[in-house]
Design a protein around this motif. Structure first.
Motif, PDB file in Angstrom:
ATOM      1  N   THR A   1     -10.368  29.393  23.052  1.00  0.00           N
ATOM      2  CA  THR A   1     -11.542  28.877  22.590  1.00  0.00           C
ATOM      3  C   THR A   1     -11.796  27.693  22.233  1.00  0.00           C
ATOM      4  OG1 THR A   1     -11.424  29.968  21.095  1.00  0.00           O
ATOM      5  CG2 THR A   1     -12.049  31.235  22.236  1.00  0.00           C
TER       6      THR A   1
ATOM      7  N   THR B   1     -17.245  35.791  28.547  1.00  0.00           N
ATOM      8  CA  THR B   1     -16.968  35.524  26.909  1.00  0.00           C
ATOM      9  C   THR B   1     -15.110  36.085  27.313  1.00  0.00           C
ATOM     10  OG1 THR B   1     -18.694  35.699  26.063  1.00  0.00           O
ATOM     11  CG2 THR B   1     -16.187  36.358  25.093  1.00  0.00           C
TER      12      THR B   1
ATOM     13  N   SER C   1     -12.573  23.682  32.165  1.00  0.00           N
ATOM     14  CA  SER C   1     -14.074  24.918  32.101  1.00  0.00           C
ATOM     15  C   SER C   1     -13.533  26.183  32.692  1.00  0.00           C
ATOM     16  CB  SER C   1     -15.528  24.173  32.084  1.00  0.00           C
ATOM     17  OG  SER C   1     -15.610  23.896  33.607  1.00  0.00           O
TER      18      SER C   1
ATOM     19  N   CYS D   1     -11.904  27.768  27.613  1.00  0.00           N
ATOM     20  CA  CYS D   1     -10.983  26.514  28.267  1.00  0.00           C
ATOM     21  C   CYS D   1     -10.668  26.459  29.173  1.00  0.00           C
ATOM     22  CB  CYS D   1     -11.469  24.943  27.816  1.00  0.00           C
ATOM     23  SG  CYS D   1     -10.892  24.768  26.374  1.00  0.00           S
TER      24      CYS D   1
ATOM     25  N   CYS E   1     -15.428  24.960  20.618  1.00  0.00           N
ATOM     26  CA  CYS E   1     -17.068  24.921  20.659  1.00  0.00           C
ATOM     27  C   CYS E   1     -17.494  25.866  21.293  1.00  0.00           C
ATOM     28  CB  CYS E   1     -17.438  23.580  21.515  1.00  0.00           C
ATOM     29  SG  CYS E   1     -16.420  21.941  20.426  1.00  0.00           S
ATOM     30  N   ASN E   2     -17.168  26.719  20.491  1.00  0.00           N
ATOM     31  CA  ASN E   2     -17.665  28.299  21.031  1.00  0.00           C
ATOM     32  C   ASN E   2     -18.436  29.034  22.362  1.00  0.00           C
ATOM     33  OD1 ASN E   2     -19.144  28.642  18.443  1.00  0.00           O
ATOM     34  ND2 ASN E   2     -20.945  27.600  18.440  1.00  0.00           N
ATOM     35  N   SER E   3     -16.989  28.305  22.982  1.00  0.00           N
ATOM     36  CA  SER E   3     -16.960  28.409  25.023  1.00  0.00           C
ATOM     37  C   SER E   3     -15.485  28.360  25.031  1.00  0.00           C
ATOM     38  CB  SER E   3     -17.378  27.370  25.357  1.00  0.00           C
ATOM     39  OG  SER E   3     -17.034  27.614  26.721  1.00  0.00           O
TER      40      SER E   3
END
Length: 349
Positions: free
Chosen positions: A150, A70, A170, A156, A152-154
């Motif tokens: 951030t 995170t 990623s 990159c 899509c809840n990720s």
């Protein structure tokens, strides 16, 4: 950032990450006074940690991820004007706001440091400072902008290359997710103002007064119409209120009437003399069609006659021009004969 400054550190501390144009990354330790009262009098001690990391190309951006991958946001301190007259004599306290679990017990025993340069991206494990992933982004060109965002809840790494390509990688594995040719950089204004934001969006100045917005996320593209603003809120037209007798008698405001309402057949029962009335003909539809056909035939015959008259006038013009040319030739020939026999005697003929 709140990170591990030295190798094999047991706790995170405030650090300043410095990147150079030659690909060197230097970590400096910041020692802040623990008490708020001492913060006003004691200075901040900055000391080199001895940690030096290397990349290929000039360093563009840094980011720190926790052990779960995170994004660790940088802490900030709320600024207040000490000379402000607001709030009277109330004591103003400085508060350090932490938007990440970096200083809590749930942080874990390691971090991921993401560093991106003009040529490549690297992910280091802290505090061991081991390089876990390396990705050479470009060899023939160079990056103009790189940001950790951030999506899509990720998380990159979004990159904009000088050859116009937009690429996403990623994190922390640095696997290529997107590589598309968007816009070759022909204007330095684009190179200076291009930036990435969260949820798959990017902005840049297309002209001195225009901002171009783009998205590289399908979810954002699907919801784009719902995000557009409205200039007005559509409201249904309300029904007209019933006008009472007393309101019409003592209201004092004029009321607009239609001519048909005042003098029409609906209210008066019979038509007014000033109104035109429709008197149907005896022929009906067939008669109208026959009259129309007769008019069309007359127009056609008149047009043919005009065409024939135009042709005859054209032929007359041609004959007139031919006669004028013949008369001019005859006059010229007669003049030549007259000049030839002008000075001769009768016996010389």
């Amino acid at each position: 950032m709140e990170s591990f400054a030295r190798k094999n550190d047991s706790a995170v501390s405030s650090c300043l990450w410095v990147g150079t144009g030659l690909g060197m990354v230097i970590i400096l330790s910041l020692n802040l006074p623990a008490s708020d009262d001492l913060r006003q009098s004691e200075p901040v001690v900055v000391s080199p940690s001895g940690t030096v990391l290397t990349l290929k190309g000039a360093v563009l951006t840094f980011a720190c991820l926790d052990c779960m991958g995170t994004l660790t946001h940088r802490p900030y301190e709320v600024w207040r004007d000490p000379h402000s007259a607001d709030d009277g004599d109330r004591t103003r306290k400085r508060k350090l706001v932490m938007h990440s679990p970096s200083s809590s017990q749930d942080m874990g025993d390691h971090q991921f440091a993401v560093i991106c340069s003009e040529k490549q991206a690297k992910v280091f494990s802290l505090p061991s400072q081991t390089c876990l992933y390396v990705h050479n982004i470009t060899e023939t060109s160079f990056l103009l902008r790189a940001d950790v965002v951030t999506l899509c809840n990720s998380v990159c790494l979004a990159c904009f290359c000088a050859n116009g390509h937009i690429m996403t990688l990623s994190l922390p594995s640095l696997r290529p997710l997107l590589d598309i040719n968007y816009l070759p950089v022909t204007d330095m204004r684009i190179a200076r103002t291009f930036c990435f934001t969260n949820e798959g969006q990017a902005l840049y100045l297309s002209s001195p007064t225009e901002i171009q917005r783009l998205t590289y996320s399908q979810e954002m593209c699907d919801n784009l119409q719902d995000m557009l603003g409205d200039l007005f809120t559509p409201v249904e037209t309300p029904e007209a209120q019933n006008r009472g007798f007393l309101k019409g008698l003592f209201g004092g405001s004029g009321q607009a009437f239609d001519r048909e309402e005042l003098f029409g057949e609906a209210t008066a029962g019979k038509a007014s003399r000033s109104l035109a009335q429709h008197i149907p003909g005896s022929g009906g539809i067939e008669g109208v069609r026959g009259a129309a056909g007769g008019v069309i035939g007359d127009l056609t015959r008149a047009r043919i006659a005009l065409d024939e008259r135009g042709q005859k006038l054209g032929e007359l013009d041609e004959r007139t021009a031919s006669m004028m040319a013949s008369a001019e030739a005859f006059s010229k020939h007669a003049h030549e004969v007259m000049l030839k026999y002008k000075d001769k005697k009768w016996y010389q003929f």
